[in-house]
Design an enzyme around this catalytic site. Structure first.
Site, PDB file in Angstrom:
ATOM      1  N   LYS A 127       0.672 -16.054 -10.470  1.00  0.00           N
ATOM      2  CA  LYS A 127       0.477 -15.530 -11.389  1.00  0.00           C
ATOM      3  C   LYS A 127       0.074 -16.435 -13.036  1.00  0.00           C
ATOM      4  CE  LYS A 127       2.964 -10.484 -11.196  1.00  0.00           C
ATOM      5  NZ  LYS A 127       3.356  -9.365 -12.106  1.00  0.00           N
ATOM      6  N   LYS A 211      -4.629  -7.586  -0.256  1.00  0.00           N
ATOM      7  CA  LYS A 211      -3.898  -6.167  -0.297  1.00  0.00           C
ATOM      8  C   LYS A 211      -4.736  -5.426  -1.084  1.00  0.00           C
ATOM      9  CE  LYS A 211       0.740  -6.232  -2.077  1.00  0.00           C
ATOM     10  NZ  LYS A 211       1.576  -6.696  -2.007  1.00  0.00           N
ATOM     11  N   LYS A 214      -5.735  -2.747  -7.655  1.00  0.00           N
ATOM     12  CA  LYS A 214      -5.958  -2.548  -7.967  1.00  0.00           C
ATOM     13  C   LYS A 214      -7.210  -3.006  -9.511  1.00  0.00           C
ATOM     14  CE  LYS A 214      -2.039  -3.462 -11.502  1.00  0.00           C
ATOM     15  NZ  LYS A 214      -0.595  -4.050 -11.071  1.00  0.00           N
TER      16      LYS A 214
END
Ligand code: TRP
Length: 349
Positions: A127, A211, A214
């Protein structure tokens, strides 16, 4: 045995079973969240142990969140819990930030966890990317807050995806070190991850190697929990595939990520194994399989998405559930954090 670690010999936790999980409040929910998390939570709700399910808004702000959107997303996740079949009379559904004890215990755990433990966390590395020094400090200590979420309720079982296993290990390390350092064996349980069960990795409808997410710019890549039947059908029809018919065996899916993904989704929606799906559709082309999948997706998702849209138009109903959940959660959490403060030696009158 001189080299036994404290956890090998410490008495085991003797409290009741409790199940806990959270979903981060940072974006719209999709089929991957439904099949990977929500649907499993509803199955666990009747397993005999109380369930605590929260919206992880404290975790969400480890990266920038627009304040108005954060409130809306918190309600949307609460709506998704309810629309998926979680019953607020049985499960405790609440926003993490509404129970102050999460932040309080997280600070204490920041002083239990070691830098070296956090340096190993792969999710932070992913991240934070190339510019680690520009990440928030919160993003770095994110897994410590997660440990606080879990141990505050003395949760024994935590249903999560494979990607959260490392955070669960850290939670166990923090629990064991706290119990040991303060001489309170068995105070915190060492919670188990529940990663087995029907928790498929749902991939993008446009790219079987990524994956479902969103953050994918293409809305065609995912089925949102707010999509209506027409969009679900259209997205399945346009899903990327290859020209071959479906194989007869699982191995035949190996080099075909898109075919594998659609078969996985079918199996998860129908509560079947992939073998059973291939026994039925092996040898048939996508011209036959896609309409069957679209029909199944609409039949199983339409009640959820319709309820989701109904609830999202009724903020008052969601807010009632969240407020009641926060009160019930605090009834469990507050005495635990009070006891922790006493154990640590904090002054009180
Ligand atoms: N980190 C989890 C995720 O991204 C969300 C989460 C926060 C969580 N706190 C938790 C999950 C406690 C389980 C238990 O999925």
């Amino acid at each position: 045995m001189t080299d036994a670690s404290p956890t090998d010999t410490a008495p085991a936790y003797a409290g009741p079973r409790r199940i806990l999980s959270g979903i981060q409040a940072s974006g719209a929910l999709h089929l991957g969240n439904y099949l990977g998390a929500l649907k499993r939570f509803t199955q666990l709700q009747d397993s005999g142990a109380p369930c605590f399910l929260f919206v992880a808004d404290l975790h969400a702000i480890t990266v920038w969140q627009d304040p108005a959107l954060l409130t809306a997303q918190t309600r949307e996740i609460a709506a998704a819990y309810l629309a998926s079949g979680l019953d607020p009379a049985k499960s405790v559904i609440f926003p993490q930030s509404a129970v102050r004890a999460h932040s309080e215990l997280a600070w204490i755990f920041n002083c239990v966890a070691r830098l070296g433990w956090l340096d190993r966390m792969t999710q932070f590395k992913e991240k934070s990317g190339k510019h680690k020094e520009r990440s928030s400090v919160g993003l770095y200590t994110y897994p410590v807050l997660q440990a606080a979420d879990i141990l505050l309720y003395k949760a024994t079982e935590v249903p999560t995806g494979e990607d959260q296993k490392q955070h669960l290990e850290l939670t166990r390390d923090i629990a064991a070190k706290f119990n040991n350092d303060f001489g309170v064996p068995g105070f915190f349980p060492l919670p188990d991850p529940l990663t087995q069960g029907p928790a498929p990795r749902v991939m993008s409808l446009r790219d079987g190697a990524a994956k479902m997410s969103k953050s994918d710019p293409s809305d065609q890549s995912r089925i949102n929990l707010t999509d209506d039947a027409d969009s679900i059908v259209a997205k399945v029809r346009k899903a990327k595939t290859d020209p071959e018919p479906l194989p007869e065996t699982i191995e035949g899916l190996d080099a075909r990520p898109e075919a594998k993904n659609l078969v996985t989704i079918y199996a998860a929606l129908a509560d079947m194994t992939r073998e059973q799906v291939l026994a039925q559709y092996g040898g048939q082309g996508f011209g036959a399989f896609k309409p069957a999948l679209a029909e199944l997706a609409v039949a199983s998702m339409a009640p959820v998405t319709a309820e989701m849209r109904r609830l999202m138009a009724d903020a008052a109903e969601i807010d009632r559930v969240l407020k009641d959940g926060a009160e019930r959660a605090a009834e469990i959490a507050d005495p635990v954090v009070d006891e922790v403060k006493k154990i640590v030696g904090f002054w009180r009158a």
